[in-house]
Design a protein around this motif. Structure first.
Motif, short mmCIF file in Angstrom:
data_model
loop_
_atom_site.label_atom_id
_atom_site.label_comp_id
_atom_site.label_asym_id
_atom_site.label_seq_id
_atom_site.Cartn_x
_atom_site.Cartn_y
_atom_site.Cartn_z
N VAL A 82 -71.94 -17.38 -43.03
CA VAL A 82 -72.28 -18.93 -42.12
C VAL A 82 -71.67 -18.88 -40.56
N LEU A 83 -70.45 -18.41 -40.62
CA LEU A 83 -69.72 -18.54 -39.38
C LEU A 83 -70.21 -17.31 -38.50
N ALA A 84 -70.76 -16.20 -38.82
CA ALA A 84 -71.33 -15.17 -38.23
C ALA A 84 -72.80 -15.62 -37.89
N ALA A 85 -73.57 -16.43 -38.38
CA ALA A 85 -74.68 -16.90 -38.24
C ALA A 85 -74.67 -17.87 -36.84
N GLU A 86 -73.57 -18.55 -36.82
CA GLU A 86 -73.06 -19.18 -35.30
C GLU A 86 -72.82 -18.32 -34.37
N ALA A 87 -71.93 -17.21 -34.43
CA ALA A 87 -71.29 -16.27 -33.68
C ALA A 87 -72.29 -15.45 -32.90
N VAL A 88 -73.29 -14.78 -34.00
CA VAL A 88 -74.45 -14.19 -33.24
C VAL A 88 -75.06 -14.63 -32.23
N PRO A 89 -75.81 -15.62 -32.62
CA PRO A 89 -76.70 -16.16 -31.39
C PRO A 89 -75.81 -16.73 -30.15
N MET A 90 -74.62 -17.11 -30.58
CA MET A 90 -73.82 -17.36 -29.25
C MET A 90 -73.77 -16.29 -28.53
N VAL A 91 -73.45 -15.13 -29.06
CA VAL A 91 -73.15 -14.04 -27.97
C VAL A 91 -74.67 -13.36 -27.60
N VAL A 92 -75.61 -13.53 -28.44
CA VAL A 92 -77.02 -13.07 -27.90
C VAL A 92 -77.41 -13.84 -26.47
N PHE A 93 -77.29 -15.17 -26.89
CA PHE A 93 -77.81 -16.11 -25.72
C PHE A 93 -76.94 -16.38 -24.68
N MET A 94 -75.56 -15.72 -24.71
CA MET A 94 -74.72 -16.21 -23.55
C MET A 94 -75.26 -15.80 -22.13
N LEU A 95 -75.68 -14.70 -22.04
CA LEU A 95 -76.06 -14.01 -20.71
C LEU A 95 -77.18 -15.20 -19.82
N VAL A 96 -78.13 -15.45 -21.19
CA VAL A 96 -79.38 -16.32 -20.67
C VAL A 96 -78.73 -17.78 -20.26
N GLY A 97 -77.64 -18.16 -21.04
CA GLY A 97 -76.85 -19.37 -20.65
C GLY A 97 -76.40 -19.46 -19.21
N GLY A 98 -75.93 -18.26 -18.91
CA GLY A 98 -75.43 -18.06 -17.55
C GLY A 98 -76.32 -18.23 -16.51
N VAL A 99 -77.40 -17.52 -16.67
CA VAL A 99 -78.46 -17.69 -15.75
C VAL A 99 -79.22 -18.92 -15.45
N ILE A 100 -79.35 -19.69 -16.58
CA ILE A 100 -79.61 -21.14 -16.39
C ILE A 100 -78.94 -22.13 -15.82
N ALA A 101 -77.40 -21.66 -16.04
CA ALA A 101 -76.31 -22.55 -15.43
C ALA A 101 -76.51 -22.44 -14.07
N ASP A 102 -76.71 -21.11 -13.46
CA ASP A 102 -76.90 -20.94 -12.02
C ASP A 102 -78.12 -21.28 -11.35
N ARG A 103 -79.22 -21.53 -12.24
CA ARG A 103 -80.46 -22.08 -11.68
C ARG A 103 -80.72 -23.49 -11.81
N LEU A 104 -80.16 -24.19 -12.79
CA LEU A 104 -80.38 -25.57 -13.03
C LEU A 104 -79.26 -26.32 -12.76
N PRO A 105 -79.31 -27.53 -12.53
CA PRO A 105 -77.95 -28.46 -12.42
C PRO A 105 -77.06 -28.20 -13.74
N ARG A 106 -75.84 -28.06 -13.37
CA ARG A 106 -74.85 -27.71 -14.49
C ARG A 106 -74.59 -28.69 -15.43
N ASN A 107 -74.84 -30.20 -14.99
CA ASN A 107 -74.45 -31.46 -15.82
C ASN A 107 -75.77 -31.23 -16.82
N ARG A 108 -76.94 -31.01 -16.11
CA ARG A 108 -78.04 -31.25 -17.01
C ARG A 108 -77.88 -30.08 -18.28
N VAL A 109 -77.53 -28.92 -17.90
CA VAL A 109 -77.46 -27.79 -18.93
C VAL A 109 -76.33 -28.21 -20.13
#
Length: 404
Positions: free
Chosen positions: A52-79
């Motif tokens: 269960v904990l790995a099921a949370e951790a794996v997507p967190m790692v996989v999507f982290m770079l996408v989260g960075g791109v989104i936060a540099d493109r969109l208003p960070r408060n909305r993210v």
């Protein structure tokens, strides 16, 4: 100290501080509630918790770079709003599942994955938004104050969650966690960033944005060396905090209240670390911060050798002080050294590198605990933390970076 607290009179910082504090209060209910809620399920084992904990951790790692791109493109408060809303949904759903005893593994994995994606969106946005609302000369104070609110919330949440789990079970703690995340989303929704503070966004592909962020990241030795250190350190910490510590507490320390005391000791130490971090102005901030990662092995070693609970709690306090001072020095250095338009992407590489082996620690912890016992496994985690810290200290970039 009174002058430092004056930053809270700024409306935008006060909203960010409040939203972050409430969200951390919600997240602090989760570790104890989820660990002991899962372990109390019929037929559940340490391996069940690991999955269960790995099921949370794996997507967190996989999507982290996408989260960075989104936060540099969109208003960070909305993210940040979207991330808190997703966390609210995930933890409330987990709580309802535990309360109703409808807990098929695929459903637990899906909901845990939603939580992991939310974290992947939140971290880069939070790292990037601080310079948007805090003047450059007050960045260290702003980071320390955010740490003060977060760590105070952790203490309160851990104490309350331990009592809640002991009295009425983990399900209600997770429901409360979801409500807190919803409150955090409501507060961040009120925050408005001035348009002039956001750099004009150039239209690039996601891959081009990631490539530019990677160039900023890899060009700084101090940055990638410490991230490499944390990739191993976090693996050990995930195993110890997520599986081995709760398991040993359940077997020999009295269960959830004892583990809550250890986590609360860590959070209390982090509050004390805020006071130190506000006053500290080291000439070599990354060298000092890396040096402070060595004492974080102490509670794992004490747990592993069967030391009395009060000594483990004291070790956790020392860990908390060390990690908080490191965190403030690290965030402030990143915010000063890295261009604002790339900060969220670089922070996402930081988070990705630091967390990428975390799922391995979680997945391996359960079987290792079964094979050799949680005590010896915790001693091994302590050794890993010390060795990787000493290795990072050999880097010229870590030792040589100086503050302005």
């Amino acid at each position: 100290m009174a002058g430092d607290l004056g930053l809270l009179r700024d409306r935008r910082f006060a909203l960010l501080f409040s939203a972050r504090t409430v969200s951390v209060l919600g997240s602090s209910f989760a570790p104890v509630a989820l660990a002991f809620g899962i372990l109390e399920l019929p037929g559940a084992t340490a391996t069940t918790l690991s999955v269960v904990l790995a099921a949370e951790a794996v997507p967190m790692v996989v999507f982290m770079l996408v989260g960075g791109v989104i936060a540099d493109r969109l208003p960070r408060n909305r993210v940040m709003f979207a991330a808190d809303a997703m966390s609210a949904l995930a933890f409330a759903a987990l709580g309802v599942m535990l309360l109703t005893r409808w807990t098929p593994m695929p459903a637990l994995v899906i909901v845990a994955a939603i939580s992991g994606i939310a974290v992947a969106m939140m971290w880069p946005a939070l790292a990037g938004i601080i310079p948007d609302v805090v003047p450059p000369e007050r960045l260290q104070t702003g980071n320390a104050l955010l740490g003060l609110g977060a760590n105070s919330a952790r203490v309160l949440g851990l104490v309350l969650s331990g009592a809640t789990v002991a009295l009425i079970g983990g399900g209600w703690s997770l429901v409360v966690s979801g409500v807190m995340f919803a409150a955090g989303a409501g507060l961040i929704a009120v925050l408005r960033l001035k348009p002039v503070e956001r750099l004009a966004e150039e239209r690039h592909s996601v891959l081009a944005d990631l490539r530019d962020g990677w160039k900023e990241f890899i060009s700084r030795q101090w940055l990638w060396v410490v991230v490499a250190q944390f990739s191993v350190l976090v693996m050990a910490m995930q195993a110890a905090h997520g599986v081995l510590g709760p398991l040993l507490a359940k077997q020999s320390l009295g269960g959830a209240p004892a583990w809550s005391a250890v986590l609360a000791g860590e959070a209390v130490g982090m509050i004390g670390g805020v006071v130190v971090a506000m006053r500290l102005r080291p000439r070599r901030p990354i060298f000092l911060g890396t040096l402070l990662t060595l004492p974080t092995a102490l509670p794992y070693l004490l747990l592993g050798v069967g030391a009395p609970l009060w000594t483990v709690v004291l070790g956790a306090v020392i860990m908390g002080v060390s990690m908080d001072v490191f965190g403030v020095l690290w965030q402030t250095t990143m915010q000063r050294e890295i261009p604002a338009e790339s900060l969220s992407r670089v922070s996402s590489y930081d988070a990705l590198g630091s967390l990428m082996f975390g799922p391995i620690g979680l997945l391996v912890a359960g079987p290792v605990a079964v094979a050799i016992g949680p005590g010896p496994a915790l001693v091994g985690c302590a050794a890993i933390v010390v060795v990787c810290g000493l290795a990072a200290l050999t880097s010229p970039g870590v030792r040589g970076l100086t503050s302005p």
